[in-house]
Scaffold this motif. Structure first.
Motif, PDB file in Angstrom:
ATOM      1  N   ALA A  71      52.148  -8.911   4.299  1.00 31.78           N
ATOM      2  CA  ALA A  71      51.979  -8.979   2.846  1.00 31.78           C
ATOM      3  C   ALA A  71      52.883  -7.967   2.150  1.00 31.78           C
ATOM      4  O   ALA A  71      53.499  -8.250   1.114  1.00 31.78           O
ATOM      5  CB  ALA A  71      50.520  -8.736   2.474  1.00 31.78           C
ATOM      6  N   THR A  74      56.567  -9.052   1.973  1.00 34.05           N
ATOM      7  CA  THR A  74      56.947  -9.973   0.901  1.00 34.05           C
ATOM      8  C   THR A  74      57.398  -9.221  -0.341  1.00 34.05           C
ATOM      9  O   THR A  74      58.207  -9.732  -1.121  1.00 34.05           O
ATOM     10  CB  THR A  74      55.782 -10.905   0.543  1.00 34.05           C
ATOM     11  OG1 THR A  74      54.695 -10.126   0.007  1.00 34.05           O
ATOM     12  CG2 THR A  74      55.296 -11.676   1.760  1.00 34.05           C
ATOM     13  N   TYR A  90      56.400 -15.443  -7.312  1.00 34.93           N
ATOM     14  CA  TYR A  90      56.013 -14.708  -6.108  1.00 34.93           C
ATOM     15  C   TYR A  90      55.919 -15.627  -4.893  1.00 34.93           C
ATOM     16  O   TYR A  90      56.339 -15.247  -3.794  1.00 34.93           O
ATOM     17  CB  TYR A  90      54.675 -14.006  -6.315  1.00 34.93           C
ATOM     18  CG  TYR A  90      54.151 -13.356  -5.056  1.00 34.93           C
ATOM     19  CD1 TYR A  90      54.714 -12.177  -4.571  1.00 34.93           C
ATOM     20  CD2 TYR A  90      53.128 -13.954  -4.329  1.00 34.93           C
ATOM     21  CE1 TYR A  90      54.257 -11.603  -3.400  1.00 34.93           C
ATOM     22  CE2 TYR A  90      52.659 -13.380  -3.158  1.00 34.93           C
ATOM     23  CZ  TYR A  90      53.227 -12.207  -2.688  1.00 34.93           C
ATOM     24  OH  TYR A  90      52.778 -11.643  -1.529  1.00 34.93           O
ATOM     25  N   ALA A  94      57.676 -14.858  -1.496  1.00 30.26           N
ATOM     26  CA  ALA A  94      56.799 -14.580  -0.359  1.00 30.26           C
ATOM     27  C   ALA A  94      57.106 -15.504   0.815  1.00 30.26           C
ATOM     28  O   ALA A  94      57.170 -15.067   1.971  1.00 30.26           O
ATOM     29  CB  ALA A  94      55.340 -14.725  -0.795  1.00 30.26           C
TER      30      ALA A  94
END
Length: 867
Positions: A71, A74, A90, A94
């Protein structure tokens, strides 16, 4: 000594790939040797017991830290997109980041594997190749900055001296090194407060982040590395939170060693550093923790990335099943080559490692009642061979080869069957079938037609496959290290003969790998020769629709053609090496151009080639942009409006003087109709031969015509004689609708009257105006009209310098000055091709093609037609 260093340096420059591959192979070998020495007293049963002893809480905590690490990864891309001024949603950033890191973590070669995933996803979102490279660079800098800062902080703040292996520095030295590193990083961040918006790093111009963005990058990298190391830390038994700083330094050192080695996934190197640095721990427990860490931090995210790509975008959960499948296929077509090549490689490793480990006794007992022993033995060897073949064929998927798709799908299905028949390995079979299902879903992505043995084996891929095979064989010897190896072990066939099966499978794998390396069975599929112009078969219909005279290049006999469905438009091209080079704009109605250019783009891509559009006009530029090509200005073309042409007035004084001087010296002008050109061919040849000797070069090809009686007989010819002796000529190109007229070959003999060529052009323009033609095309002035401002592209600045100072090679500036005398309108001409190095390679192929030498494809086509 200096000469030896210079020789080594030159050798490194000539063979960079070979050196990198050799270094990676040597480092991987050293890693395996180190692992073997570190684990020489470790029994496989102890590792298996430690692996099964891992608690559920440990695995859950490691999974949680893994999710946190990815996470945070990203956010690397999120900040990098803001730094370059191209923020994206995003979920796009990501997905690009997650798939990129899962691939690069597992297979190394980050720029090739992870960079490819980023390129496909970001280019689909509208970013250019340069922006994507800046993102990759920014994320790389962020990672290394995080490693540096966190390591420095640990050195500075830890209350005791670190001990890594046999090295223990003093506490004062440790803190001094940490303080210096921290101060250097702080100074670098302070330097970012400048007003300039970019900076240069290794000749790359990169956007300058703000101090806040730089701090955010370092903070994210620090947290990411802490989470990644914590995922392994919680799996190691007998450690406390107090040990984490030292463990983090060990982890950072292992990561750095793995990255610098370029070994795929750092396999062997990472483990060797961890085991050597934590030698005081329990070796079987450490090995078990490393195995689980590989599963959780490497393989599990790779599988998750595959699933995410299938369900990505388009709100699939709210769509009917058919639309959901279409959306999944749409996404997979973009990233399938890289991702599925990685998954197939993993599938091959799974089969090899499985073949190197003992079978589960309870499952073998079940199998004993179903199939005979020889069938089990054969399945064991076959599964290992399938695994090796999958490793060799994985690059074919990366290159979108249809032959690779067919073979990989068949091998995955066969591997699943052999997994069941060699030991009822249900989990292994499910993994292989899952990969096969994803491969089938992405079938449209593999469209490049090749022979089933395609050009996919390279020295780098052979080394990577060899490393994977070596790893599986090492695992086998480790698993059976306490077996007494004897010559008759090769011939023992028994339900408990795991070691015998391993030896036979290893031998078969080695034979297959050596055969693949020596025979190099993989070759490019031959492309169809395409159409070639002859006297009886040419683009005559399309020429009748053309409004440009350069369309007459279709009649030179050295090109291939791609025709529209209605035959009203045609595109002329030639294939030189891997470059598909299109000459000028398509011929015919502009409404047909997009379809023709897309067809040639797809053909070139399917043949693993690069497309180059040469001397296209401004009218073709929008289509070139749609094709995703990089545009560079090549020069400007001079066109004279004939209704306005006159040699009266002060601006035309030099032309008037040259024309009158030629007349006083006995020059006369005449037009010979095409039907009568054969009668003067011998005189034309004599002038042409003298001209070639004076210029000191041979006939060119592709972009110009050549002296060929059959070619010249197609056109009217303008002649200049002096007292009846032919001294100059030019064959005339003219469009059927009288929109434009021009010349192709312009040649003269020796001892010609002053101003002969000016005389020829003036009288030809006057004649053309009387015949009702609107424009006279004087041709191209290469490299003229380029703007070399400070922020102009490198091509424009280099072209301008060559234009101004390159008279020793070609009279660029003089050519434009000569054409300027006729008062033309200047129109730009462009070259469109791939970005980066591909364009340079395409231009080299273009030079070879136009040069007309023995290696020119245009020359070979012409000779074939003559024969």
């Amino acid at each position: 000594m200096a000469n030896q260093r210079l020789a080594l340096l030159k050798a490194a420059q000539r063979h960079p790939v070979a050196i990198k591959v050799t270094v990676a192979a040597v480092l991987a070998t050293l890693g395996f040797l180190a692992l073997h020495r570190l684990l020489i007293d470790v029994h496989p049963r102890a590792v298996a017991a430690a692996f099964h002893a891992l608690g559920g809480f440990q695995i859950a905590a490691a999974t949680l830290f893994t999710a946190l690490s990815y996470a945070l990864l990203t956010l690397y891309d999120v900040i990098a997109l803001r730094i370059i001024g191209k923020p994206l949603p995003y979920r796009t950033a990501a997905l690009a980041s997650f798939t990129s890191y899962t691939l690069s973590h597992n297979f190394g070669l980050a720029l090739l594997t992870g960079g490819s995933a980023r390129y496909r996803l970001y280019s689909a979102a509208g970013l250019e190749a340069g922006d994507i490279m800046r993102i990759i660079t920014a994320t790389g800098i962020a990672f290394w900055a995080g490693v540096t800062v966190t390591t420095a902080a640990a050195l500075l703040l830890y209350p005791e001296p670190f001990t890594i292996g046999a090295f223990t520095p003093s506490l004062t030295m440790q803190r001094a090194v940490g303080a210096v590193i921290v101060l250097l990083v702080v100074a670098a961040i302070m330097a970012l407060r400048g007003k300039t918006r970019s900076f240069t790093l290794f000749r790359w111009r990169l956007p300058r982040p703000t101090p806040g963005q730089a701090i955010a990058q370092i903070g994210i990298a620090t947290l990411d590395l802490a989470a990644a190391s914590a995922a392994l830390f919680v799996l190691v038994p007998g450690v406390s939170l107090h040990d984490f700083p030292l463990f983090y330094l060990t982890y950072a050192l292992a990561i750095i060693a793995a990255l610098l080695s370029h070994v795929p996934g750092g396999i062997g190197v990472f483990e060797a550093v961890i085991l050597a640095s934590l030698a005081r721990g329990d070796p079987p427990a450490l090995v078990a923790a490393l195995i689980m860490y590989r599963i959780l931090y490497y393989l599990l995210p790779l599988a998750v990335a595959a699933v995410l790509l299938v369900i990505h975008e388009r709100r699939q959960q709210r769509q009917p099943l058919a639309k959901a499948v279409d959306a999944a296929q749409f996404v997979l077509r973009g990233v399938a080559p890289t991702l599925l090549a990685a998954l197939v490689f993993v599938g091959g490793i799974v089969l090899l490692v499985s073949g190197s480990l003992p079978a589960i006794r309870a499952r073998l007992h079940i199998l004993r009642d179903i199939v005979p022993l020889p069938f089990v033995e054969a399945s064991h060897i076959a599964a290992s061979l399938v695994g090796t073949a999958l490793l060799l064929l994985a690059p074919a998927l990366y290159r979108r080869l249809d032959g690779g798709f067919i073979l990989c799908r068949a091998l995955l299905l066969a591997g699943a069957i052999f997994s069941l028949t060699k030991g009822v390995d249900v989990e292994e079979a499910m993994v292989l079938l899952g990969i096969a299902a994803l491969l089938q879903l992405a079938r449209p992505a593999f469209y490049r037609r090749t022979a089933l043995t395609s050009g996919i084996v390279t020295p780098r891929s052979i080394v990577i496959v060899a490393l994977a095979v070596a790893l599986s064989i090492w695992i086998g010897f480790f698993a059976f290290k306490h077996v007494a190896y004897q010559s008759d072990l090769w011939w023992q066939f028994a339900w408990k003969g795991d070691a015998s099966r391993f030896l036979r499978a290893s031998f078969a794998i080695s034979v297959l790998l050596i055969a693949a390396t020596i025979l190099h069975l993989f070759g490019h599929a031959k492309q169809p020769p395409g159409d070639a112009a002859t006297d009886d078969e040419g683009p005559e219909t399309a020429l009748s629709y053309s409004v440009r005279t350069d369309a007459m290049l279709a009649l030179t006999g050295d090109k291939r053609f791609l025709r529209s469905a209605n035959d009203k438009a045609v595109l002329m091209y030639q294939v030189q090496g891997r470059s598909w080079i299109v000459m000028g704009d398509p011929i015919g109605p502009a409404s047909e151009w997009p379809d023709l250019l897309w067809q040639i783009r797809e053909r070139a891509d399917a043949a693993q080639g690069r497309l180059l559009l040469y001397q296209i006009s401004i009218n073709a530029v929008p289509v070139a942009i749609d094709l995703g090509l990089h545009l560079v200005k090549y020069g400007e073309e001079a066109r004279v409006r004939l209704e306005d042409f006159t040699i009266d007035g002060p601006a035309m004084r030099s032309l008037r003087h040259a024309a009158r001087r030629a007349i006083r010296d006995g020059a006369t002008f005449e037009i010979v109709a095409a039907a009568n050109v054969p009668a003067v061919t011998d005189d034309l040849r004599a002038v042409s031969d003298i001209w070639l000797r004076m210029k000191g070069h041979s006939e060119k090809a592709f972009s110009v015509g050549r002296f060929d009686p059959a070619y010249l007989a197609r056109f009217d010819c303008a002649l200049v004689r002096q007292h009846g002796r032919l001294v100059a000529f030019a064959n005339i190109w003219a469009t059927a609708n009288r929109e434009e007229i021009s010349v192709d070959l312009m040649r003269h003999g020796a001892n010609i009257p002053y101003g002969t060529m000016d005389f020829l052009f003036v009288h030809l323009m006057q004649w053309a105006r009387e015949q009702g033609y609107r424009w006279f095309n004087l041709g191209l002035a290469p490299l003229s009209g380029l703007d070399a401002r400070h922020l102009a592209p490198m091509w424009a600045r280099a072209g301008t310098a060559l234009y101004r100072h390159g008279d020793a090679f070609y009279g660029f500036e003089g050519l434009r000055a000569y054409k300027e005398k006729f008062g033309p309108v200047w129109e730009p001409r462009y070259i469109a091709g791939p970005y980066g190095v591909g364009l340079a390679r395409g231009l080299i192929d273009l030079q070879t093609l136009i040069g007309g030498g023995a290696n020119s494809a245009a020359r070979r086509v012409r000779l074939k037609l003559v024969a």
